[in-house]
Design a protein around this motif. Structure first.
Motif, PDB file in Angstrom:
ATOM      1  N   GLU A 169       0.894  -1.274  -0.003  1.00  0.00           N
ATOM      2  CA  GLU A 169       0.055  -0.100   0.028  1.00  0.00           C
ATOM      3  C   GLU A 169       0.882   1.166  -0.123  1.00  0.00           C
ATOM      4  N   GLN A 170       2.201   1.227   0.761  1.00  0.00           N
ATOM      5  CA  GLN A 170       2.840   2.564   0.698  1.00  0.00           C
ATOM      6  C   GLN A 170       4.372   1.868   0.758  1.00  0.00           C
ATOM      7  N   VAL A 171       5.180   2.884   0.307  1.00  0.00           N
ATOM      8  CA  VAL A 171       6.675   2.770   0.646  1.00  0.00           C
ATOM      9  C   VAL A 171       7.011   2.794   2.009  1.00  0.00           C
ATOM     10  N   ARG A 172       8.064   1.766   2.623  1.00  0.00           N
ATOM     11  CA  ARG A 172       8.143   1.514   3.784  1.00  0.00           C
ATOM     12  C   ARG A 172       9.088   2.724   4.225  1.00  0.00           C
ATOM     13  N   GLU A 173       9.499   2.745   5.694  1.00  0.00           N
ATOM     14  CA  GLU A 173      10.147   3.905   6.181  1.00  0.00           C
ATOM     15  C   GLU A 173      11.315   3.854   5.790  1.00  0.00           C
ATOM     16  N   TYR A 174      11.984   2.754   5.691  1.00  0.00           N
ATOM     17  CA  TYR A 174      13.563   2.718   5.244  1.00  0.00           C
ATOM     18  C   TYR A 174      13.875   3.569   4.098  1.00  0.00           C
ATOM     19  N   ALA A 175      12.763   3.588   3.225  1.00  0.00           N
ATOM     20  CA  ALA A 175      13.191   4.330   2.028  1.00  0.00           C
ATOM     21  C   ALA A 175      13.172   5.881   2.091  1.00  0.00           C
ATOM     22  N   PHE A 176      12.233   6.356   2.946  1.00  0.00           N
ATOM     23  CA  PHE A 176      12.373   7.584   3.436  1.00  0.00           C
ATOM     24  C   PHE A 176      13.752   7.933   4.245  1.00  0.00           C
ATOM     25  N   ALA A 177      14.025   7.202   5.124  1.00  0.00           N
ATOM     26  CA  ALA A 177      15.217   7.162   5.733  1.00  0.00           C
ATOM     27  C   ALA A 177      16.439   7.290   4.842  1.00  0.00           C
ATOM     28  N   LEU A 178      16.533   6.381   3.987  1.00  0.00           N
ATOM     29  CA  LEU A 178      17.596   6.496   2.862  1.00  0.00           C
ATOM     30  C   LEU A 178      17.681   7.661   2.176  1.00  0.00           C
ATOM     31  N   ILE A 179      16.542   8.296   1.764  1.00  0.00           N
ATOM     32  CA  ILE A 179      16.475   9.653   0.905  1.00  0.00           C
ATOM     33  C   ILE A 179      17.206  10.498   2.044  1.00  0.00           C
ATOM     34  N   THR A 180      16.461  10.459   3.300  1.00  0.00           N
ATOM     35  CA  THR A 180      17.095  11.712   4.314  1.00  0.00           C
ATOM     36  C   THR A 180      18.418  11.394   4.322  1.00  0.00           C
ATOM     37  N   GLU A 181      19.137  10.415   4.564  1.00  0.00           N
ATOM     38  CA  GLU A 181      20.554  10.165   4.365  1.00  0.00           C
ATOM     39  C   GLU A 181      21.185  11.010   3.156  1.00  0.00           C
ATOM     40  N   PHE A 182      20.643  10.781   2.049  1.00  0.00           N
ATOM     41  CA  PHE A 182      21.312  11.601   0.783  1.00  0.00           C
ATOM     42  C   PHE A 182      21.188  12.865   0.975  1.00  0.00           C
ATOM     43  N   ILE A 183      20.017  13.277   1.519  1.00  0.00           N
ATOM     44  CA  ILE A 183      19.882  14.992   1.913  1.00  0.00           C
ATOM     45  C   ILE A 183      21.086  15.559   2.977  1.00  0.00           C
ATOM     46  N   TYR A 184      21.140  14.639   3.700  1.00  0.00           N
ATOM     47  CA  TYR A 184      22.315  15.052   4.714  1.00  0.00           C
ATOM     48  C   TYR A 184      23.456  15.127   4.083  1.00  0.00           C
ATOM     49  N   VAL A 185      24.104  14.168   3.388  1.00  0.00           N
ATOM     50  CA  VAL A 185      25.233  13.970   2.823  1.00  0.00           C
ATOM     51  C   VAL A 185      25.280  15.175   1.951  1.00  0.00           C
ATOM     52  N   HIS A 186      24.336  15.733   1.247  1.00  0.00           N
ATOM     53  CA  HIS A 186      24.246  16.759   0.294  1.00  0.00           C
ATOM     54  C   HIS A 186      24.372  18.053   0.728  1.00  0.00           C
ATOM     55  N   GLU A 187      23.677  18.390   2.101  1.00  0.00           N
ATOM     56  CA  GLU A 187      24.033  19.222   3.022  1.00  0.00           C
ATOM     57  C   GLU A 187      25.687  19.443   3.514  1.00  0.00           C
ATOM     58  N   GLU A 188      25.884  18.373   4.045  1.00  0.00           N
ATOM     59  CA  GLU A 188      27.385  18.505   4.639  1.00  0.00           C
ATOM     60  C   GLU A 188      28.624  18.631   3.736  1.00  0.00           C
ATOM     61  N   VAL A 189      28.321  17.861   2.386  1.00  0.00           N
ATOM     62  CA  VAL A 189      29.181  18.325   1.497  1.00  0.00           C
ATOM     63  C   VAL A 189      29.352  19.628   1.035  1.00  0.00           C
ATOM     64  N   SER A 190      28.115  20.258   0.678  1.00  0.00           N
ATOM     65  CA  SER A 190      27.827  21.515   0.220  1.00  0.00           C
ATOM     66  C   SER A 190      28.348  22.594   1.036  1.00  0.00           C
ATOM     67  N   ARG A 191      28.192  22.445   2.671  1.00  0.00           N
ATOM     68  CA  ARG A 191      28.583  23.298   3.575  1.00  0.00           C
ATOM     69  C   ARG A 191      30.254  23.156   3.806  1.00  0.00           C
ATOM     70  N   THR A 192      30.813  22.078   3.617  1.00  0.00           N
ATOM     71  CA  THR A 192      32.086  21.799   4.262  1.00  0.00           C
ATOM     72  C   THR A 192      33.249  21.920   3.163  1.00  0.00           C
ATOM     73  N   ALA A 193      32.932  21.071   2.206  1.00  0.00           N
ATOM     74  CA  ALA A 193      33.932  20.977   1.026  1.00  0.00           C
ATOM     75  C   ALA A 193      33.576  21.752  -0.177  1.00  0.00           C
ATOM     76  N   GLY A 194      32.235  22.071  -0.478  1.00  0.00           N
ATOM     77  CA  GLY A 194      31.935  22.830  -1.539  1.00  0.00           C
ATOM     78  C   GLY A 194      30.968  22.114  -2.476  1.00  0.00           C
ATOM     79  N   THR A 195      30.222  22.706  -3.337  1.00  0.00           N
ATOM     80  CA  THR A 195      29.474  22.202  -4.394  1.00  0.00           C
ATOM     81  C   THR A 195      29.942  21.393  -5.369  1.00  0.00           C
ATOM     82  N   SER A 196      31.194  21.873  -5.615  1.00  0.00           N
ATOM     83  CA  SER A 196      31.779  21.105  -7.124  1.00  0.00           C
ATOM     84  C   SER A 196      32.201  19.768  -6.485  1.00  0.00           C
ATOM     85  N   PHE A 197      32.115  19.284  -5.325  1.00  0.00           N
ATOM     86  CA  PHE A 197      32.289  17.697  -4.881  1.00  0.00           C
ATOM     87  C   PHE A 197      30.947  17.148  -4.781  1.00  0.00           C
ATOM     88  N   LEU A 198      29.722  17.602  -5.088  1.00  0.00           N
ATOM     89  CA  LEU A 198      28.464  16.970  -4.842  1.00  0.00           C
ATOM     90  C   LEU A 198      28.411  15.624  -5.836  1.00  0.00           C
TER      91      LEU A 198
END
Length: 325
Positions: A169-198
């Motif tokens: 009936e719906q996507v399980r919670e792990y899929a949303f947690a996985l996408i959240t991890e990608f969002i956090y990595v995106h923010e961490e890399v952009s903030r610390t190393a720069g968007t050129s490394f994304l």
């Protein structure tokens, strides 16, 4: 060390980099090896910086050398992932800015005498490039481990009975947690190393997730049609969310997952897994995947369409919510 190895002394050395003064040029022309020594000393300096950055990145907590930023971490040592990114940004700046500027200054000063100094600085640039690659590999491996554990718990180690699944009936919670991890990595890399490394970070992570998805599917002994529909829907959700960072390798791995999920179980596998050799369909009646008839194929397509439609509605709702926020 430069004063001992090079006859250019004190303010004369400053004069070399301030402009072509007669005094500095006389010293260099009178001592043929001075220019080579000066370039070699700069290369040694760059290599020393690279060694220091390597130590900062890969020294374990509790050893003699640790990286501290009191203003940001209250005197506590930074996590490995953040250290990797901070050192990565420094390596990139050394390679693309500092070394390049020093090399250009040497070229500007000495090219008129037909002295090619560009070769002196290729080796330290390669050292920093190699260190960048090593840092990226360690960072993606560190972040990828958590993503792989989320997938493993959802597909293999979480105790899911894939042989007896209700209609998805719906996507399980792990899929949303996985996408959240990608969002956090995106923010961490952009903030610390720069968007050129994304892209250099996110593309390998998506490939690692696709590889883990395939490996885990191959480890599951039996998956009924409802289970295949559930996993197909979740895979479609992940692919749609990560499409921007999808590489040909990741697409190929997800295609192999799709082929694997489309493969019907054989009668032998079915008999081993289910006592009665049946799967319950939506109506609760018997459902025989081993018949391989047109009704079975149509039923499978119906389940997949319904699951993917439900997931599409979830993705649409998430996008609207994200836009509003």
């Amino acid at each position: 060390a430069m004063e001992r190895a090079c006859p250019i002394q004190g303010n004369e050395l400053d004069t070399v980099f301030a402009g072509k003064s007669n005094g500095a040029w006389k010293v260099l022309r009178k001592n043929g090896g001075s220019l080579s020594l000066l370039c070699a000393l700069f290369c040694d300096l760059f290599n020393a910086v690279a060694d220091s950055l390597h130590t900062l990145a890969f020294t374990a907590e509790g050893d003699a050398c640790e990286m501290y930023i009191p203003a940001q971490s209250n005197g506590k040592s930074l996590p490995d992932t953040e250290k990797y990114l901070i050192v990565l940004a420094n390596c990139h700046m050394m390679r693309t800015s500092v070394i390049a500027k020093v090399q250009q200054k040497f070229v500007d000063l000495f090219w008129s005498d037909h002295v090619d100094v560009s070769g002196f600085f290729s080796l330290p640039a390669e050292v920093f490039l190699h260190l960048e690659h090593k840092l990226l590999v360690h960072y993606t491996a560190n972040r990828g481990r958590k993503m792989s554990s989320l997938l493993s718990a959802a597909i293999y180690t979480g105790g899911v009975d894939w042989a007896n699944m209700d209609q998805p009936e719906q996507v399980r919670e792990y899929a949303f947690a996985l996408i959240t991890e990608f969002i956090y990595v995106h923010e961490e890399v952009s903030r610390t190393a720069g968007t050129s490394f994304l892209r250099r970070v996110l593309v390998p992570l998506v490939e690692a997730v696709a590889q883990s998805f395939l490996d885990l599917l191959e480890s599951v002994h039996f998956i009924c049609y409802n289970g295949a529909a559930q996993l197909n829907a979740e895979m479609a959700f992940l692919k749609s969310a990560l499409m921007k960072h999808m590489s040909p390798k990741a697409e190929s791995l997800f295609d192999r997952c799709d082929v694997l999920l489309q493969t019907l179980p054989s009668p032998v596998e079915e008999a081993k897994t289910l006592n009665e050799g049946t799967l319950k369909g939506r109506s609760g009646g018997p459902f025989y995947p081993s018949h391989h008839g047109p009704q079975v194929e149509e039923r499978k397509k119906e389940l997949l369409r319904e699951a993917i439609h439900n997931c599409s509605m979830q993705v649409k709702a998430l996008n609207e919510d994200a836009t509003a926020k």
